[in-house]
Design an enzyme around this catalytic site. Structure first.
Site, PDB file in Angstrom:
ATOM      1  N   CYS A 101       0.878  -1.241  -0.093  1.00 37.40           N
ATOM      2  CA  CYS A 101      -0.052  -0.072   0.087  1.00 37.40           C
ATOM      3  C   CYS A 101       1.037   1.214   0.185  1.00 37.40           C
ATOM      4  O   CYS A 101       1.604   1.370  -0.981  1.00 37.40           O
ATOM      5  CB  CYS A 101      -0.988  -0.091   1.219  1.00 37.40           C
ATOM      6  SG  CYS A 101      -2.325   1.026   1.172  1.00 37.40           S
ATOM      7  N   HIS A 102       0.812   2.246   1.140  1.00 37.17           N
ATOM      8  CA  HIS A 102       1.354   3.504   1.186  1.00 37.17           C
ATOM      9  C   HIS A 102       2.917   2.942   1.587  1.00 37.17           C
ATOM     10  O   HIS A 102       3.694   4.141   1.775  1.00 37.17           O
ATOM     11  CB  HIS A 102       0.531   4.353   1.891  1.00 37.17           C
ATOM     12  CG  HIS A 102      -0.458   4.922   1.423  1.00 37.17           C
ATOM     13  ND1 HIS A 102      -1.741   4.414   1.420  1.00 37.17           N
ATOM     14  CD2 HIS A 102      -0.886   6.172   1.010  1.00 37.17           C
ATOM     15  CE1 HIS A 102      -2.508   5.183   0.631  1.00 37.17           C
ATOM     16  NE2 HIS A 102      -1.918   6.270   0.547  1.00 37.17           N
TER      17      HIS A 102
END
Length: 168
Positions: A101-102
């Site tokens: 993800c991030h």
């Protein structure tokens, strides 16, 4: 027994931290929560998890890899030079670096993405590209010791590749 650091900071994504943390344990690996400090951290929805150790308390040589969960925790993790140094050393030593993800933000700030092929949450793909990585929109991407994934829905594919890497 292989020892894997799972990084933690406030605003972590619950799925992306808990699933890898326990899945690694199920496979017989030692899964350790490591944060900037050895304290209680809160997820995006308020779930509390305590770091087993601070980054200052661990020895790089004792670890076989690192998993970096997403959420908004990576924006805080990337501000800590000791965290970045740990991730960079893992990468340069060909040990596991898993990011979902991030977490791509941590990889960018650790300066390890130039020339690699990776994926991430779509909203940071421009950051990844601008840092010199080749972005691909796949559930999981393996580039040598770097394993990246897009988000919670891709956790099964992400963990399958991480476990395969650690069992080599």
């Amino acid at each position: 027994m292989k020892k894997i650091a799972v990084l933690i900071e406030d605003n972590f994504n619950e799925f992306e931290l808990i699933y890898p943390y326990y899945r690694l344990k199920e496979e017989g690996f030692e899964s350790i929560l490591v944060g900037p400090q050895a304290k209680v951290y809160h997820s995006k929805v308020g779930l509390e998890m305590k770091a087993d150790f601070s980054i200052d308390e661990i020895n790089f040589d004792e670890f076989d890899g690192v998993v970096i969960p997403g959420g908004y925790a990576p924006d805080l993790l990337r501000r800590n030079e000791k965290i970045l140094s740990f991730v960079r050393k893992m990468f340069e030593s060909n040990k596991l670096v898993g990011a979902i993800c991030h977490a791509g933000w941590v990889l960018i700030s650790a300066k390890i993405v130039n020339g690699v092929t990776m994926t991430c949450f779509y909203s940071i793909k421009d950051d990844v590209k601008n840092a010199g990585a080749k972005y691909v929109d796949q559930s999981v991407v393996v580039d040598n010791n770097l394993i990246t994934s897009r988000g919670p829905n891709d956790l099964p594919d992400f963990m399958k590749e991480i476990i395969k890497f650690l069992k080599k």
